[in-house]
Structure formats: C-alpha cells, structure tokens
Write an enzyme that holds these catalytic residues in place. Sequence first.
Site, PDB file in Angstrom:
ATOM      1  CD  GLN A  47      19.005  18.223  18.477  1.00  0.00           C
ATOM      2  OE1 GLN A  47      19.098  17.641  19.553  1.00  0.00           O
ATOM      3  NE2 GLN A  47      19.996  18.936  17.979  1.00  0.00           N
ATOM      4  CD  GLU A 113      12.150  14.246  23.966  1.00  0.00           C
ATOM      5  OE1 GLU A 113      12.966  14.450  23.073  1.00  0.00           O
ATOM      6  OE2 GLU A 113      11.083  14.876  24.066  1.00  0.00           O
ATOM      7  CG  ASP A 216       9.337  39.177  14.175  1.00  0.00           C
ATOM      8  OD1 ASP A 216      10.062  39.466  15.147  1.00  0.00           O
ATOM      9  OD2 ASP A 216       9.772  39.096  13.011  1.00  0.00           O
ATOM     10  CG  HIS A 237      16.932  21.873  26.139  1.00  0.00           C
ATOM     11  ND1 HIS A 237      17.901  20.973  26.530  1.00  0.00           N
ATOM     12  CD2 HIS A 237      16.001  21.153  25.450  1.00  0.00           C
ATOM     13  CE1 HIS A 237      17.565  19.772  26.081  1.00  0.00           C
ATOM     14  NE2 HIS A 237      16.418  19.844  25.425  1.00  0.00           N
ATOM     15  NE  ARG A 285      12.973  20.090  27.558  1.00  0.00           N
ATOM     16  CZ  ARG A 285      12.483  20.140  26.354  1.00  0.00           C
ATOM     17  NH1 ARG A 285      11.959  21.257  25.918  1.00  0.00           N
ATOM     18  NH2 ARG A 285      12.504  19.094  25.599  1.00  0.00           N
ATOM     19  CG  HIS A 346      14.488  24.489  24.152  1.00  0.00           C
ATOM     20  ND1 HIS A 346      15.213  24.205  23.011  1.00  0.00           N
ATOM     21  CD2 HIS A 346      13.501  23.561  24.203  1.00  0.00           C
ATOM     22  CE1 HIS A 346      14.691  23.143  22.413  1.00  0.00           C
ATOM     23  NE2 HIS A 346      13.628  22.751  23.111  1.00  0.00           N
ATOM     24  NE  ARG A 381       8.025  23.141  24.423  1.00  0.00           N
ATOM     25  CZ  ARG A 381       8.886  22.281  23.875  1.00  0.00           C
ATOM     26  NH1 ARG A 381       8.506  21.051  23.579  1.00  0.00           N
ATOM     27  NH2 ARG A 381      10.121  22.644  23.628  1.00  0.00           N
TER      28      ARG A 381
HETATM   29  P1  FAD Z   1       8.430  28.089  13.692  1.00  0.00           P
HETATM   30  O1  FAD Z   1       8.706  26.735  13.195  1.00  0.00           O
HETATM   31  O2  FAD Z   1       9.450  28.747  14.529  1.00  0.00           O
HETATM   32  O3  FAD Z   1       8.157  28.975  12.399  1.00  0.00           O
HETATM   33  C1  FAD Z   1       7.980  30.375  12.492  1.00  0.00           C
HETATM   34  C2  FAD Z   1       7.718  30.901  11.106  1.00  0.00           C
HETATM   35  O4  FAD Z   1       7.329  32.265  11.199  1.00  0.00           O
HETATM   36  C3  FAD Z   1       8.936  30.870  10.196  1.00  0.00           C
HETATM   37  O5  FAD Z   1       8.520  30.496   8.904  1.00  0.00           O
HETATM   38  C4  FAD Z   1       9.410  32.316  10.183  1.00  0.00           C
HETATM   39  O6  FAD Z   1      10.066  32.667   8.998  1.00  0.00           O
HETATM   40  C5  FAD Z   1       8.074  33.027  10.271  1.00  0.00           C
HETATM   41  N1  FAD Z   1       8.164  34.400  10.785  1.00  0.00           N
HETATM   42  C6  FAD Z   1       8.648  34.828  11.971  1.00  0.00           C
HETATM   43  N2  FAD Z   1       8.556  36.172  12.042  1.00  0.00           N
HETATM   44  C7  FAD Z   1       8.010  36.592  10.880  1.00  0.00           C
HETATM   45  C8  FAD Z   1       7.696  37.847  10.341  1.00  0.00           C
HETATM   46  N3  FAD Z   1       7.907  38.987  10.999  1.00  0.00           N
HETATM   47  N4  FAD Z   1       7.170  37.904   9.094  1.00  0.00           N
HETATM   48  C9  FAD Z   1       6.957  36.772   8.366  1.00  0.00           C
HETATM   49  N5  FAD Z   1       7.228  35.545   8.839  1.00  0.00           N
HETATM   50  C10 FAD Z   1       7.752  35.467  10.079  1.00  0.00           C
HETATM   51  N6  FAD Z   1       9.450  20.731  19.968  1.00  0.00           N
HETATM   52  C11 FAD Z   1       8.987  19.466  20.004  1.00  0.00           C
HETATM   53  O7  FAD Z   1       7.783  19.238  20.182  1.00  0.00           O
HETATM   54  N7  FAD Z   1       9.857  18.430  19.855  1.00  0.00           N
HETATM   55  C12 FAD Z   1      11.187  18.604  19.665  1.00  0.00           C
HETATM   56  O8  FAD Z   1      11.932  17.648  19.513  1.00  0.00           O
HETATM   57  C13 FAD Z   1      11.692  19.932  19.641  1.00  0.00           C
HETATM   58  N8  FAD Z   1      13.014  20.167  19.492  1.00  0.00           N
HETATM   59  C14 FAD Z   1      13.439  21.455  19.374  1.00  0.00           C
HETATM   60  C15 FAD Z   1      14.792  21.692  19.129  1.00  0.00           C
HETATM   61  C16 FAD Z   1      15.242  22.984  18.942  1.00  0.00           C
HETATM   62  C17 FAD Z   1      16.697  23.240  18.662  1.00  0.00           C
HETATM   63  C18 FAD Z   1      14.327  24.058  19.032  1.00  0.00           C
HETATM   64  C19 FAD Z   1      14.793  25.472  18.845  1.00  0.00           C
HETATM   65  C20 FAD Z   1      12.993  23.824  19.304  1.00  0.00           C
HETATM   66  C21 FAD Z   1      12.541  22.532  19.474  1.00  0.00           C
HETATM   67  N9  FAD Z   1      11.204  22.265  19.731  1.00  0.00           N
HETATM   68  C22 FAD Z   1      10.760  20.986  19.780  1.00  0.00           C
HETATM   69  C23 FAD Z   1      10.219  23.342  19.714  1.00  0.00           C
HETATM   70  C24 FAD Z   1       9.523  23.363  18.358  1.00  0.00           C
HETATM   71  O9  FAD Z   1      10.468  23.111  17.347  1.00  0.00           O
HETATM   72  C25 FAD Z   1       8.875  24.710  18.093  1.00  0.00           C
HETATM   73  O10 FAD Z   1       8.120  25.117  19.201  1.00  0.00           O
HETATM   74  C26 FAD Z   1       7.954  24.615  16.889  1.00  0.00           C
HETATM   75  O11 FAD Z   1       8.651  24.105  15.788  1.00  0.00           O
HETATM   76  C27 FAD Z   1       7.376  25.983  16.560  1.00  0.00           C
HETATM   77  O12 FAD Z   1       6.701  25.887  15.340  1.00  0.00           O
HETATM   78  P2  FAD Z   1       5.911  27.147  14.800  1.00  0.00           P
HETATM   79  O13 FAD Z   1       5.252  26.713  13.543  1.00  0.00           O
HETATM   80  O14 FAD Z   1       5.079  27.734  15.864  1.00  0.00           O
HETATM   81  O15 FAD Z   1       7.053  28.217  14.483  1.00  0.00           O
HETATM   82  C1  SIN Z   2      14.876  17.906  22.656  1.00  0.00           C
HETATM   83  O1  SIN Z   2      15.046  17.145  21.720  1.00  0.00           O
HETATM   84  O2  SIN Z   2      15.465  17.834  23.736  1.00  0.00           O
HETATM   85  C2  SIN Z   2      13.895  19.008  22.479  1.00  0.00           C
HETATM   86  C3  SIN Z   2      12.550  18.454  22.654  1.00  0.00           C
HETATM   87  C4  SIN Z   2      11.576  19.559  22.841  1.00  0.00           C
HETATM   88  O3  SIN Z   2      11.938  20.730  22.846  1.00  0.00           O
HETATM   89  O4  SIN Z   2      10.409  19.231  23.026  1.00  0.00           O
END
Ligand code: FAD
Ligand code: SIN
Length: 528
Positions: A47, A113, A216, A237, A285, A346, A381
């Site tokens: 978000q 933030e 995973d 969070h 946080r 979170h 973080r």
């Molecule tokens: P993800 O985006 O989680 O992607 C994981 C991928 O791995 C997916 O495609 C999934 O299908 C795949 N996968 C998982 N297990 C397997 C498997 N066994 N086999 C094959 N594929 C698999 N961070 C910020 O910096 N700013 C924000 O504003 C923010 N807001 C957030 C709000 C929410 C509600 C949440 C939950 C998190 C937020 N975060 C934020 C954190 C941030 O979104 C995540 O840390 C970040 O998007 C992680 O990206 P990633 O590419 O590492 O993994």
């Molecule tokens: C939030 O929008 O509060 C999430 C931001 C983050 O996880 O970094």
Amino acid sequence: MTATHHDVLIIGSGAAGLTAALSLATKLKVLVLAKGDLTSGSTAWAQGGIAAVLDAGDTFEDHVRDTMIAGAGLNDEEVVRFVIERAPAAIDRLCELGVPFNRESGDLHLTREGGHSHRRIVHVDDATGWAVQAALLKAAEENPNITLLPGQSCVDLVTGRNEERYSGSGRVWGAYALDEASGKVRLHTARATVMAAGGAGRVYQFSTSPRGATGDGIAMAWRAGARVSNMEMMQFHPTCLYNLEVKNFLITEAVRGEGGHLINPRTGERFMSQYDPERMELAPRDVVARANDDQIKRFGLDYVHLDISHQPPEFVKGHFPTIHEKLLGLGIDMTRQPIPVVPAQHYTCGGVMIDLAGRTDLPGLYAAGECTESGLHGANRLASNSLLECFVFGEAAAQDILARWDSFDAPPAIREWDESRVTDSDEEVVIKQNWTEIRRMMWNYVGIVRTTKRLERAKHRIDLLASEIADYYGHFRVTTDLIELRNLHQCAGLIVESALKRHESRGLHFTLDYPETDAVPVDTVLVP
Ligand code: FAD
Ligand code: SIN
C-alpha cells in the site's frame, strides 16, 4: 510431464523475481514460476510505497541513519548504503515501465511513514503494489525471452543429490514443481536459479500477508543447504483492520504519516505519548505494535482506534481512496469515524543469507526479496524499504549472473520426480489440523512479546509435529497444501530456534526474560 530447460529459473513473480527476469532477459532465456496466479505474492498488496531520497532537503545519510535506527543496529551498514544509493535509479526504471506514481506540480509526491525523518515515500495512491506488479508483469509478458508459468508450486530445489551420477556437490540446477492443474511434479533445470518466493508471514494466525506467504523459498533453500539468519525478526504491523469477516486488511502506515492518531477506545486517550513521546505515532513499527499490543492486553480491548477524521474529508479520500472505499463497504466512514485496528504479522526480516550480488551459500543459487536476509533490515525493517530491496537485489542478482554467465556449466543428467512409492492422501484433515495448530501456536507463543518458557513450549510442539508431517510427506502424493504445511513447519522451527538463541531484546525480538539490549549486535545465523 516433460522436463523444461532454460538458462535461468526464477521462483516467484513478485517485485524481486520480475525485476531479475527483466534484466536477465536482455541476453538469456528465463522461466518464471509462480504458485497460484502471477499476482499472488505480497507485491500486489503493498500500500504505502517505496522509500527513496528524492527531496532536495533529504540525504542518503539520513535514509541510512533512519534505516539503522529502525533496525536497532543489527543492519549491515555497507548493505544499507548499497541499497539506499540505488533507490533513485530504481524509481527511474519503474517510471520508465509506466508506473503512474502520484505527482504534485510535476514532481513525485512523497508521503511519510513511521521511522522516516523526511517525506520520502513514492506511491500510487494507497495501492502502490498493484501498480508496480502490473507494470512489471506487462513488461515481462511482452518480452519474448521470458516465459511466465503460473500454477506451479515448487517442491524442492534440484541439487547435486538429484544428479543421476551424484557428484557430492551442493550445486543448484533448478527445481521440481507441482503443476497445480494436473497434480504432476515436473523437473525444471537451469544453469542458474533465483529464489524470489517471498516471506513466511502465514506462519502466524493473524497476518497481512497473502495466503501463499508460507516461507517456501526459505524452507527450500534451507533444505538444499543454505544458511538462514535473523529468523526471529518477524515484523508485526501496528494497524491491521479489526473485522470479524475481513481478517488481513492492512491500514497503511501512511495514514499515521498523514496525521492519524492512535486512541484507546475506552479512555479516549492518544496513548503513544506513554511509549514514545517524541515520535508518537511515527515511531518505528516495533515500538508502535508493542504499544498497541500493550493497550489491548492491559485494558482487555479487542482493538485500538486509528483516527484521521480530524483531517478534511477530501484530503482523506484523496490520499486513501482504496482504504476509504473498502471501509465504506464494511460500514466504516474513515472521514468521520475512527478505524478499529490490531497488530498483525506483516514482514519476514530474516531469511536466506545473501551477499551484495544476491548470491547464497550454494553455487548456482541466487536469492532476492522478502525470502532473503541481505543485511538491509537488521532487527526491524524501516517502512517501505522492502519493495526497494526487491528492486535492488533483483537487479544485482541479474547483473552478477550476466557477468559470470560463461562460468556456469550446463546441468548434468537429473533424475525425474519419483512418485512410485506414494499414494493419494486419504486424510486431508491432517494437513488442515497441523496448519491451524502451527499458526495459532506461533501467534500465542512466538508473538510480539516473548518469554523463554513460551518459546520452549513452541519448540516442543514443533518437534512433535515434525515426524507426523515427514511421515505424511513420505507416503502421499504432494499437493500445494502439503508443500505449504511442510514449509510453514520448517519456518516455524527456524523462527523458534533463532528466538531461543537471542538472549537480549532488540528490535522485533522482545523477550521478558532478557529485556536489555546487548552492547554489540550479532546476527543469529543457522547452519543446516
Ligand atoms: P512476493 O511479492 O511475495 O512474491 C512471491 C512470489 O513467489 C509469488 O509469485 C509466489 O507465487 C511465488 N512463490 C511462493 N512460493 C512458491 C513456490 N513454492 N513455488 C513457486 N512460486 C512460489 N513493502 C514496501 O516496501 N512498501 C509497502 O508499502 C508495503 N506494503 C505492504 C502491504 C502489505 C499488505 C504486505 C503484505 C506487504 C507490504 N510490503 C510493503 C512488503 C512487500 O510488499 C513485500 O516484502 C514484497 O512485495 C515482497 O516481494 P517479493 O518479490 O520478495 O515476494
Ligand atoms: C504500509 O503501507 O503501512 C506498509 C508499508 C511497508 O510495509 O513498508
């Protein structure tokens, strides 16, 4: 099913995986696997936004300092600098991909933030992740060198042990993945593999993370022989919506950044003055989550209130259109009423250890994003540093693979998945029962405030479940639920083991038995 072979295999289609894919695809053929659909990770749910020094009054030094303060000094300063100095370029790349960041008189609008000393968060309203995910996915879909394959649950990495003539090496050659539609496990080989499978948030009963965040990637890398670190640093969070039907809807920290107050619904008091009188609602946080938890427990409340109704309604609707609409659907008008909120898991700060090039301990295996512990976040973080980490390390891993490409051997002959000794499960209830038990136990015993006694109870339960899960896995055909249960259990074990090793309170690890912080910060490193 026939095996596939590509130059590089990427596990995960979130910000980290797709960033790596787009850079690698300038020269190499890339396969991206995702569990469920291509937008199932946390990226799409983000978000608040992405932290980057873009304002004339802001400096890299300030962003580094804020990150180190939030991380309670457990961060690696070299890594913090590495990431923060690359943030403006990462934002430029996203702009080139067409991410429609909010602007004010042509300049990027920066929100604020907790833990940030400046306005520094680039965002797309209050749904930044969705816009970022869509732009990355569009670019990947249009790239002829990238094959995107959703509906694939990776079971395990392919290592030297799976070679037909076992060489004794821990070299990673790809992965086995369950094709969710056919129920068959398929071999995907590659010269290099990038693990980008996201966090382990769903190990807790209450979490803002999507359903598939079952650790995973961390569990697969651990089983293959990679070290993991700081798994006890689980971020909670402070402001997840409290609602009996909608369990994991985040209320972005930017609501506090734009003036929201936390209020005890019984006393009407703005209580953060008791916990952090200087930074109040904009403390990091861990401080705010513990404050909310303390109020809830001390006053026997179900939730605390987050109130931004003192701001003009147009301002609130303009900044938070998604949240405003979602809450209206639940009968809460945030322009006039406070929002009931509770803390929830979170973000997974710990994970697979990587270096500045995204390399893990295992030859051929890189990792990026939430499944890693790069040294950026330390003990907690800083808000909006996570997506940034995905962009920087996704790119770093890709550049290292491209630079070393000529030294990567082609995979040897690898065994196909063998299911000759397993049958279909006749007791799916075991999976559901164990899954629920782990998540509830982690919430109750390994939550925001810990004690050694509770951690030991958790360890005991995890040890008991180990043989039951191993037995089930050994006898029945894999399903996504079983793969996830095995990984959740493994991650729960890593979290508890790490928490038991840390005899101090630091950042996200707060224990009543060791309330002091040691003079010298030390990572908790687990070796398989
Ligand atoms: P993800 O985006 O989680 O992607 C994981 C991928 O791995 C997916 O495609 C999934 O299908 C795949 N996968 C998982 N297990 C397997 C498997 N066994 N086999 C094959 N594929 C698999 N961070 C910020 O910096 N700013 C924000 O504003 C923010 N807001 C957030 C709000 C929410 C509600 C949440 C939950 C998190 C937020 N975060 C934020 C954190 C941030 O979104 C995540 O840390 C970040 O998007 C992680 O990206 P990633 O590419 O590492 O993994
Ligand atoms: C939030 O929008 O509060 C999430 C931001 C983050 O996880 O970094």
